[in-house]
Design a protein around this motif. Structure first.
Motif, PDB file in Angstrom:
ATOM      1  N   ALA A 266       0.692  -1.884  -0.568  1.00  0.00           N
ATOM      2  CA  ALA A 266      -0.062  -0.149   0.032  1.00  0.00           C
ATOM      3  C   ALA A 266       0.474   1.437  -0.534  1.00  0.00           C
ATOM      4  O   ALA A 266       0.062   2.298  -0.438  1.00  0.00           O
ATOM      5  N   SER A 267       1.954   0.923   0.460  1.00  0.00           N
ATOM      6  CA  SER A 267       2.417   2.387   0.542  1.00  0.00           C
ATOM      7  C   SER A 267       3.421   2.882  -0.823  1.00  0.00           C
ATOM      8  O   SER A 267       3.135   3.618  -1.589  1.00  0.00           O
ATOM      9  N   ALA A 268       3.398   1.565  -2.117  1.00  0.00           N
ATOM     10  CA  ALA A 268       3.860   2.251  -3.293  1.00  0.00           C
ATOM     11  C   ALA A 268       2.364   2.604  -3.864  1.00  0.00           C
ATOM     12  O   ALA A 268       2.893   3.020  -4.450  1.00  0.00           O
ATOM     13  N   LEU A 269       1.669   1.831  -3.889  1.00  0.00           N
ATOM     14  CA  LEU A 269      -0.357   2.139  -4.083  1.00  0.00           C
ATOM     15  C   LEU A 269       0.096   3.605  -4.254  1.00  0.00           C
ATOM     16  O   LEU A 269      -0.390   4.375  -5.033  1.00  0.00           O
ATOM     17  N   SER A 270       0.349   3.537  -2.805  1.00  0.00           N
ATOM     18  CA  SER A 270      -0.528   5.574  -2.143  1.00  0.00           C
ATOM     19  C   SER A 270       0.940   6.655  -3.365  1.00  0.00           C
ATOM     20  O   SER A 270       0.437   7.707  -4.071  1.00  0.00           O
ATOM     21  N   LEU A 271       1.841   6.597  -3.639  1.00  0.00           N
ATOM     22  CA  LEU A 271       2.661   6.789  -4.007  1.00  0.00           C
ATOM     23  C   LEU A 271       2.318   6.769  -5.533  1.00  0.00           C
ATOM     24  O   LEU A 271       2.212   7.721  -5.915  1.00  0.00           O
ATOM     25  N   MET A 272       1.317   5.850  -6.275  1.00  0.00           N
ATOM     26  CA  MET A 272       1.477   5.594  -8.164  1.00  0.00           C
ATOM     27  C   MET A 272       0.279   6.111  -7.609  1.00  0.00           C
ATOM     28  O   MET A 272       0.320   7.172  -8.477  1.00  0.00           O
ATOM     29  N   LEU A 273      -1.181   6.288  -6.977  1.00  0.00           N
ATOM     30  CA  LEU A 273      -2.363   7.228  -6.654  1.00  0.00           C
ATOM     31  C   LEU A 273      -2.099   7.843  -6.095  1.00  0.00           C
ATOM     32  O   LEU A 273      -2.358   9.267  -6.567  1.00  0.00           O
ATOM     33  N   GLY A 274      -0.954   8.726  -4.863  1.00  0.00           N
ATOM     34  CA  GLY A 274      -1.278   9.276  -4.517  1.00  0.00           C
ATOM     35  C   GLY A 274       0.003  10.851  -6.034  1.00  0.00           C
ATOM     36  O   GLY A 274      -0.879  12.128  -5.530  1.00  0.00           O
ATOM     37  N   SER A 275       0.480  10.301  -6.395  1.00  0.00           N
ATOM     38  CA  SER A 275       0.817  11.186  -6.775  1.00  0.00           C
ATOM     39  C   SER A 275       0.406  12.338  -7.996  1.00  0.00           C
ATOM     40  O   SER A 275      -0.368  13.194  -8.259  1.00  0.00           O
TER      41      SER A 275
END
Length: 439
Positions: free
Chosen positions: A158-167
């Motif tokens: 979820a840390s990578a997912l948050s970066l992927m979607l959060g960007s």
């Protein structure tokens, strides 16, 4: 574990699988959402930096110090948080954590001086401290290690997912809300992204159960399935340290801290300076930059899920950690070379490779401590490993900020962090002994 299935009855294997699927579907989606929101609020400062620093007239050194001081709060409060979780349970602990960092994130919108920036970043680290090791500890109550790898991979990914979607989300908020109600885009970023964490904190109290025996949504038979597998695993594993102080004196504990310290150094570089590195290579439009970073972090998410799946499938941990960290270090070297030669494609490729490797190493690494510790030792041990190792997150942003300010470029800093991450490879191969991980 090769002998785990032979140590318990195969007659109800299908029923036991269904029990653990039920547990995973009940716990993992919500815990993953909480970790997703934690990372959104932890690293949105990396996007806010693109306009916040100019508006407040702060230097890269101020930003590096503020980004890094988060991990001092993490370091000081992580062990107490894990001990509190063991005493009062996960629902209350996660509620306290999410409410605290969510409110702090909203308050970040109103900083006007460096000391306010430093204080709130410190408080955000203090509130978030204990979440990741707390969840890892929490899952050891519910899932045996051979079922925990994929669950951990999805949770930590979820840390990578948050970066992927959060960007792209951060880019959208900063672009479209800039000037609304008299606030800048970076201020709205903190306000809008802090509110969901507050809501998740309240929800945690009602969704989570402390332990299987207290879960009203499990039948007596299903609770017995969990007990059988956890007991069988305890019998098949070699001796694991239960005493906290003995575990602290163990070379394995300090090897684990060293390995994760080196991995975190690379990861902090990606999340706090990734957008700045792409901007340095020539992308200045915030929306475009957001989508580029989304693609880079997608590679990190794929690395996490893929490496976690492969580790579970092969029941191998040591080399899956080492090779992933090697890939992470190599990607940073590629990025350092590319940014020194003005190659945008090279920078993006290097960051993508590093994200896949560095982030891919993390969920597999977290399977290692349970091979060495259990009982009270693992409660404290997980927190100590994570808190001490995360000090790398304090030093690496400041190191990059220092080199950028003193030399005018990122090459030296990136090369140094790559060397640090390579040390994780060496430590894993030399210090994690194969017979300690015997199934």
């Amino acid at each position: 574990m090769d002998n785990l299935d032979t140590s318990i009855s195969r007659a109800n294997a299908g029923e036991r699988d269904a029990t653990f699927r039920k547990i995973i579907w009940r716990l993992i989606p919500f815990l993953t959402l909480v970790w997703f929101l934690a990372w959104i609020d932890r690293v949105n400062v990396g996007f806010a930096k693109l306009t916040m620093m100019d508006e407040l007239q702060w230097s890269d050194a101020v930003y590096g110090a503020g980004a890094g001081i988060f991990f001092l709060g993490y370091f000081l409060f992580e062990l107490p948080s894990n001990l509190v979780l063991q005493r009062i349970g996960a629902p209350k602990t996660i509620m306290r954590i999410a409410l605290g960092w969510g409110v702090t994130c909203v308050l970040m919108a109103f900083v006007v001086s460096p000391w306010q920036f430093y204080l709130l970043r410190f408080l955000m680290g203090a509130f978030e401290a204990g979440l990741q090791p707390g969840v890892i500890l929490y899952l050891t109550y519910w899932l045996p290690s051979h079922r925990r790898g994929k669950a951990l991979a999805f949770f930590i990914s979820a840390s990578a997912l948050s970066l992927m979607l959060g960007s792209p989300i951060a880019a959208f908020i900063m672009s479209h809300f800039n000037g609304a109600a008299g606030h800048s885009g970076w201020q709205w970023l903190f306000i809008i992204e802090g509110i969901p964490s507050i809501i998740a904190g309240i929800a945690a109290y009602f969704i989570l159960s402390d332990k299987p025996e207290n879960a009203r949504w499990l039948t007596a038979t299903q609770k017995q399935h969990v007990h059988e597998e956890m007991s069988a695993e305890d019998k098949t594993l070699s001796h694991r340290e239960h005493n906290v102080w003995k575990s602290l004196s163990s070379p394995a504990m300090w090897a684990l801290i060293g390995i994760f310290f080196c991995i975190v150094a690379g990861n902090a570089t990606l999340v706090f300076y990734g957008p700045s590195l792409v901007k340095e290579a020539g992308i200045t439009d915030i929306s475009t930059l957001g989508w580029i970073m989304s693609g880079i972090y997608l590679c990190g998410w794929l690395g996490m899920v893929g490496n976690g799946w492969l580790s579970d499938k092969t029941q191998e941990v040591r080399w899956h950690t080492a090779v992933a960290a090697l890939l992470g270090a190599a990607g940073l070297l590629i990025c350092a070379f590319a940014i020194g030669h003005g190659s945008l494609a090279g920078v993006i490729f290097g960051l993508a490779v590093s994200a896949a490797g560095t982030m891919g190493a993390i969920p597999v690494f977290w399977k290692l401590p349970s091979y060495y510790m259990s009982g009270t030792a693992i409660v404290a041990g997980l927190a100590i490993i994570n808190s001490v190792a995360n000090l790398a997150g304090y030093f690496s942003p400041q190191l990059l900020g220092y080199f950028k300010q003193s030399t005018g470029q990122f090459t030296t800093g990136l090369t140094t962090i790559a060397a640090v991450e390579f040390c994780a490879v060496v430590l894993t191969i030399l210090c994690i002994r194969k017979h300690d991980l015997a199934k």
